[in-house]
Design a protein around this motif. Sequence first.
Motif, PDB file in Angstrom:
ATOM      1  N   ALA A 256      66.884  38.922  56.418  1.00  0.00           N
ATOM      2  CA  ALA A 256      67.737  38.734  57.601  1.00  0.00           C
ATOM      3  C   ALA A 256      68.297  37.318  57.650  1.00  0.00           C
ATOM      4  CB  ALA A 256      66.928  39.044  58.863  1.00  0.00           C
ATOM      5  N   VAL A 257      67.496  36.329  57.255  1.00  0.00           N
ATOM      6  CA  VAL A 257      67.975  34.951  57.241  1.00  0.00           C
ATOM      7  C   VAL A 257      69.117  34.785  56.243  1.00  0.00           C
ATOM      8  CG1 VAL A 257      67.342  32.567  56.682  1.00  0.00           C
ATOM      9  CG2 VAL A 257      65.818  33.979  58.061  1.00  0.00           C
ATOM     10  N   SER A 258      68.995  35.434  55.084  1.00  0.00           N
ATOM     11  CA  SER A 258      70.074  35.350  54.084  1.00  0.00           C
ATOM     12  C   SER A 258      71.364  35.959  54.611  1.00  0.00           C
ATOM     13  CB  SER A 258      69.643  36.050  52.792  1.00  0.00           C
ATOM     14  OG  SER A 258      69.495  37.462  53.013  1.00  0.00           O
ATOM     15  N   LEU A 259      71.273  37.039  55.433  1.00  0.00           N
ATOM     16  CA  LEU A 259      72.472  37.633  56.027  1.00  0.00           C
ATOM     17  C   LEU A 259      73.136  36.652  56.997  1.00  0.00           C
ATOM     18  CD1 LEU A 259      74.403  39.940  56.726  1.00  0.00           C
ATOM     19  CD2 LEU A 259      72.685  40.797  58.330  1.00  0.00           C
ATOM     20  N   VAL A 260      72.327  36.005  57.818  1.00  0.00           N
ATOM     21  CA  VAL A 260      72.897  35.058  58.779  1.00  0.00           C
ATOM     22  C   VAL A 260      73.550  33.887  58.051  1.00  0.00           C
ATOM     23  CG1 VAL A 260      72.407  33.556  60.736  1.00  0.00           C
ATOM     24  CG2 VAL A 260      71.255  35.769  60.543  1.00  0.00           C
ATOM     25  N   ASP A 261      72.922  33.391  56.985  1.00  0.00           N
ATOM     26  CA  ASP A 261      73.515  32.296  56.210  1.00  0.00           C
ATOM     27  C   ASP A 261      74.851  32.705  55.606  1.00  0.00           C
ATOM     28  OD1 ASP A 261      71.357  30.701  56.809  1.00  0.00           O
ATOM     29  OD2 ASP A 261      70.265  31.180  54.960  1.00  0.00           O
ATOM     30  N   ALA A 262      74.919  33.912  55.078  1.00  0.00           N
ATOM     31  CA  ALA A 262      76.174  34.384  54.497  1.00  0.00           C
ATOM     32  C   ALA A 262      77.258  34.515  55.563  1.00  0.00           C
ATOM     33  CB  ALA A 262      75.950  35.728  53.798  1.00  0.00           C
ATOM     34  N   LEU A 263      76.898  34.965  56.759  1.00  0.00           N
ATOM     35  CA  LEU A 263      77.881  35.065  57.837  1.00  0.00           C
ATOM     36  C   LEU A 263      78.395  33.682  58.248  1.00  0.00           C
ATOM     37  CD1 LEU A 263      76.236  37.839  60.063  1.00  0.00           C
ATOM     38  CD2 LEU A 263      78.200  38.073  58.543  1.00  0.00           C
ATOM     39  N   LEU A 264      77.528  32.676  58.239  1.00  0.00           N
ATOM     40  CA  LEU A 264      77.971  31.318  58.546  1.00  0.00           C
ATOM     41  C   LEU A 264      78.960  30.807  57.493  1.00  0.00           C
ATOM     42  CD1 LEU A 264      74.666  29.657  59.799  1.00  0.00           C
ATOM     43  CD2 LEU A 264      76.697  30.191  61.144  1.00  0.00           C
ATOM     44  N   PHE A 265      78.721  31.128  56.221  1.00  0.00           N
ATOM     45  CA  PHE A 265      79.664  30.724  55.182  1.00  0.00           C
ATOM     46  C   PHE A 265      81.003  31.449  55.321  1.00  0.00           C
ATOM     47  CE2 PHE A 265      75.848  29.177  52.944  1.00  0.00           C
ATOM     48  CZ  PHE A 265      76.314  27.930  52.546  1.00  0.00           C
ATOM     49  N   ILE A 266      80.969  32.719  55.733  1.00  0.00           N
ATOM     50  CA  ILE A 266      82.230  33.440  55.968  1.00  0.00           C
ATOM     51  C   ILE A 266      82.990  32.814  57.128  1.00  0.00           C
ATOM     52  CG2 ILE A 266      83.218  35.644  56.679  1.00  0.00           C
ATOM     53  CD1 ILE A 266      81.065  37.049  55.123  1.00  0.00           C
ATOM     54  N   HIS A 267      82.269  32.376  58.143  1.00  0.00           N
ATOM     55  CA  HIS A 267      82.945  31.697  59.253  1.00  0.00           C
ATOM     56  C   HIS A 267      83.570  30.388  58.787  1.00  0.00           C
ATOM     57  CE1 HIS A 267      83.326  29.209  62.905  1.00  0.00           C
ATOM     58  NE2 HIS A 267      83.600  30.366  63.497  1.00  0.00           N
ATOM     59  N   TYR A 268      82.907  29.670  57.908  1.00  0.00           N
ATOM     60  CA  TYR A 268      83.503  28.452  57.348  1.00  0.00           C
ATOM     61  C   TYR A 268      84.778  28.789  56.578  1.00  0.00           C
ATOM     62  CZ  TYR A 268      84.160  24.455  54.269  1.00  0.00           C
ATOM     63  OH  TYR A 268      84.703  23.403  53.576  1.00  0.00           O
TER      64      TYR A 268
ATOM     65  N   SER B   4      61.395  52.937  51.343  1.00  0.00           N
ATOM     66  CA  SER B   4      60.071  52.598  50.784  1.00  0.00           C
ATOM     67  C   SER B   4      59.105  52.065  51.829  1.00  0.00           C
ATOM     68  CB  SER B   4      60.232  51.560  49.678  1.00  0.00           C
ATOM     69  OG  SER B   4      60.801  50.354  50.193  1.00  0.00           O
ATOM     70  N   GLN B   5      59.586  51.785  53.053  1.00  0.00           N
ATOM     71  CA  GLN B   5      58.748  51.215  54.101  1.00  0.00           C
ATOM     72  C   GLN B   5      57.974  50.015  53.568  1.00  0.00           C
ATOM     73  OE1 GLN B   5      56.323  54.278  55.877  1.00  0.00           O
ATOM     74  NE2 GLN B   5      58.089  55.318  56.818  1.00  0.00           N
ATOM     75  N   ASP B   6      58.750  49.013  53.244  1.00  0.00           N
ATOM     76  CA  ASP B   6      58.194  47.790  52.658  1.00  0.00           C
ATOM     77  C   ASP B   6      57.212  47.149  53.633  1.00  0.00           C
ATOM     78  OD1 ASP B   6      57.673  45.594  51.136  1.00  0.00           O
ATOM     79  OD2 ASP B   6      59.725  44.827  51.104  1.00  0.00           O
ATOM     80  N   GLU B   7      56.047  46.736  53.116  1.00  0.00           N
ATOM     81  CA  GLU B   7      55.005  46.133  53.942  1.00  0.00           C
ATOM     82  C   GLU B   7      55.129  44.614  54.034  1.00  0.00           C
ATOM     83  OE1 GLU B   7      51.338  47.360  52.299  1.00  0.00           O
ATOM     84  OE2 GLU B   7      51.683  49.514  52.618  1.00  0.00           O
ATOM     85  N   ASP B   8      55.912  43.991  53.192  1.00  0.00           N
ATOM     86  CA  ASP B   8      56.063  42.531  53.201  1.00  0.00           C
ATOM     87  C   ASP B   8      57.061  42.142  54.285  1.00  0.00           C
ATOM     88  OD1 ASP B   8      56.074  39.863  52.665  1.00  0.00           O
ATOM     89  OD2 ASP B   8      57.099  40.012  50.735  1.00  0.00           O
ATOM     90  N   TYR B   9      56.561  41.843  55.480  1.00  0.00           N
ATOM     91  CA  TYR B   9      57.440  41.525  56.591  1.00  0.00           C
ATOM     92  C   TYR B   9      58.106  40.162  56.414  1.00  0.00           C
ATOM     93  CZ  TYR B   9      59.197  41.313  61.369  1.00  0.00           C
ATOM     94  OH  TYR B   9      60.018  41.223  62.478  1.00  0.00           O
ATOM     95  N   GLN B  10      57.420  39.252  55.747  1.00  0.00           N
ATOM     96  CA  GLN B  10      58.038  37.944  55.519  1.00  0.00           C
ATOM     97  C   GLN B  10      59.277  38.067  54.638  1.00  0.00           C
ATOM     98  OE1 GLN B  10      55.332  35.023  53.971  1.00  0.00           O
ATOM     99  NE2 GLN B  10      56.890  33.399  53.868  1.00  0.00           N
ATOM    100  N   GLY B  11      59.240  38.957  53.653  1.00  0.00           N
ATOM    101  CA  GLY B  11      60.419  39.190  52.825  1.00  0.00           C
ATOM    102  C   GLY B  11      61.562  39.798  53.626  1.00  0.00           C
ATOM    103  N   ILE B  12      61.200  40.688  54.584  1.00  0.00           N
ATOM    104  CA  ILE B  12      62.245  41.268  55.435  1.00  0.00           C
ATOM    105  C   ILE B  12      62.903  40.193  56.297  1.00  0.00           C
ATOM    106  CG2 ILE B  12      62.672  42.919  57.284  1.00  0.00           C
ATOM    107  CD1 ILE B  12      60.363  44.592  56.189  1.00  0.00           C
ATOM    108  N   VAL B  13      62.090  39.268  56.810  1.00  0.00           N
ATOM    109  CA  VAL B  13      62.645  38.190  57.624  1.00  0.00           C
ATOM    110  C   VAL B  13      63.554  37.289  56.786  1.00  0.00           C
ATOM    111  CG1 VAL B  13      62.070  36.177  59.035  1.00  0.00           C
ATOM    112  CG2 VAL B  13      60.717  38.270  59.229  1.00  0.00           C
ATOM    113  N   GLN B  14      63.155  36.984  55.578  1.00  0.00           N
ATOM    114  CA  GLN B  14      64.005  36.178  54.696  1.00  0.00           C
ATOM    115  C   GLN B  14      65.302  36.907  54.360  1.00  0.00           C
ATOM    116  OE1 GLN B  14      61.523  35.265  51.330  1.00  0.00           O
ATOM    117  NE2 GLN B  14      60.461  33.573  52.380  1.00  0.00           N
TER     118      GLN B  14
END
Length: 495
Positions: free
Chosen positions: A188-200, A176-186
Amino acid sequence: MAEPGQAEISMEELALDIETSERHRSLPAQPRQDDNWGETTTAVTGTSEHSLSQEDIVCISKDLDDSVGLDCKHYLNVALSVILGLVVLLTPLAFLILPHLLWPDRLRACGTACEGLFISVAFKLLILLLAVWALFFRPPRAGLPRIFIFQALLATLVLLFVLSYWLFYGVRILDSQDEDYQGIVQYAVSLVDALLFIHYLAVVLLELRQLQPFFSLCVTRSTDGATQHYNLGQLSIQRAAVVILENYYKDFPVHNPAILTASKSRTTKHLAGLKVYNVDGPGGNNGAAGIAQSQSRAMIAAAARRRDSSHNELYYEEAEHERRVRKRRARLVVAVEEAFTHIHRMQEAEQKKASVDVMDPREAAQAIFPSMARALQKYLRTTRQQHLHSMESIQQHLAFCITNNMTPKAFLESYLTTGPTLQYGKDRWLARHWTLVSEASVTSGLKDGTIFLLKCIDFNLVVTTKKIPYIQLAEEFIDPKSHKFVLRLQSETSV
């Protein structure tokens, strides 16, 4: 004519040499250690620092052979782990970069909150990178026969998690080529948070789960019966075997087959002393069968009579051996103390003269070693430790003690008491191959009554598992008034 004690020692040494040669016949040839270094040792006044002996060359070639050996399984696991780690760390960055590469003109401007998320993603990825390196990329302690179940499950979970995020990213953002870049950044942030929980979760499963002890493992060496007990947590059989072997090299005394050879030679000597006589003649008791039967009966009867008197012989033999050990030990202690006293006198004389030509610890050790070499060799032969200590290792230990200003007692401690395996040369513990024998699967957890074996060339370690019992504590209240009493004195006393 030799004395009885001397003849006995020579027979035991001969039996030890025969057994050692038969056991190591299939092994690669190694430089032979001189057993007569106590009689042939002389003082060395100067040596070349750049000379290499044949023993050093063999050790260097052996180390090179060990270093170039490739373990395909180990390197495959490392390669897969590195690839998975790079995919996990690069995926959030790819989520942020792809929109700028594919549709940069349609993206909305990123505000202050979006720029703050960039900083959050950067620091979280740095923390995740350090955490993954600290937990997973450590030097392996041992090579396991099967895969580690929890690590495989975590790797599968991470792979499925990243693939799910990529699938959602491709369908909802790339197509869809989403135009909301802030949503895309969030996102990516949710992916990093989930990876930190998997490491825990990985820390809990791999490190914290095994800390609380649940089982008591009894480890017994099959040859001499040396036993140690270890309390372990919820581990698989193969990981418990690794923990046991790590503790074996520092807790168990070094395996000395010469002591076992002495007991075998004693039994052989007792059996050799038996004589059989055929009183019936060659034709009695139906020929050859009767002769064999009569000889076997005579052997059994003679062995029984021999056994009745063998305990007295064993008692006097052990008493004589202890007396000989004490005698050799006293001579060794006196020789070492005199040698160290000579070193102190030389140091004091050199300090008074203020001489420029001062001996280093290595030269000092070579100078005083001949005075104690004969006494030390006789003691090691009497205690059957001559194969554990070479002349080079003794001189190195002596130089170490002189360098650190240690006492004669500190020098003798390594020879008067048998130490753990790590105290001796690397040839006794380096690159030793063990085989795990277990009826249950080695990836299954420990259970009450689990028994498995750890086999090497010379002996086995028999491991028996017992579950630590559940402890129930009850509280009992003690009335403080119960400790009080009244002392009544009678007036009719003799005082």
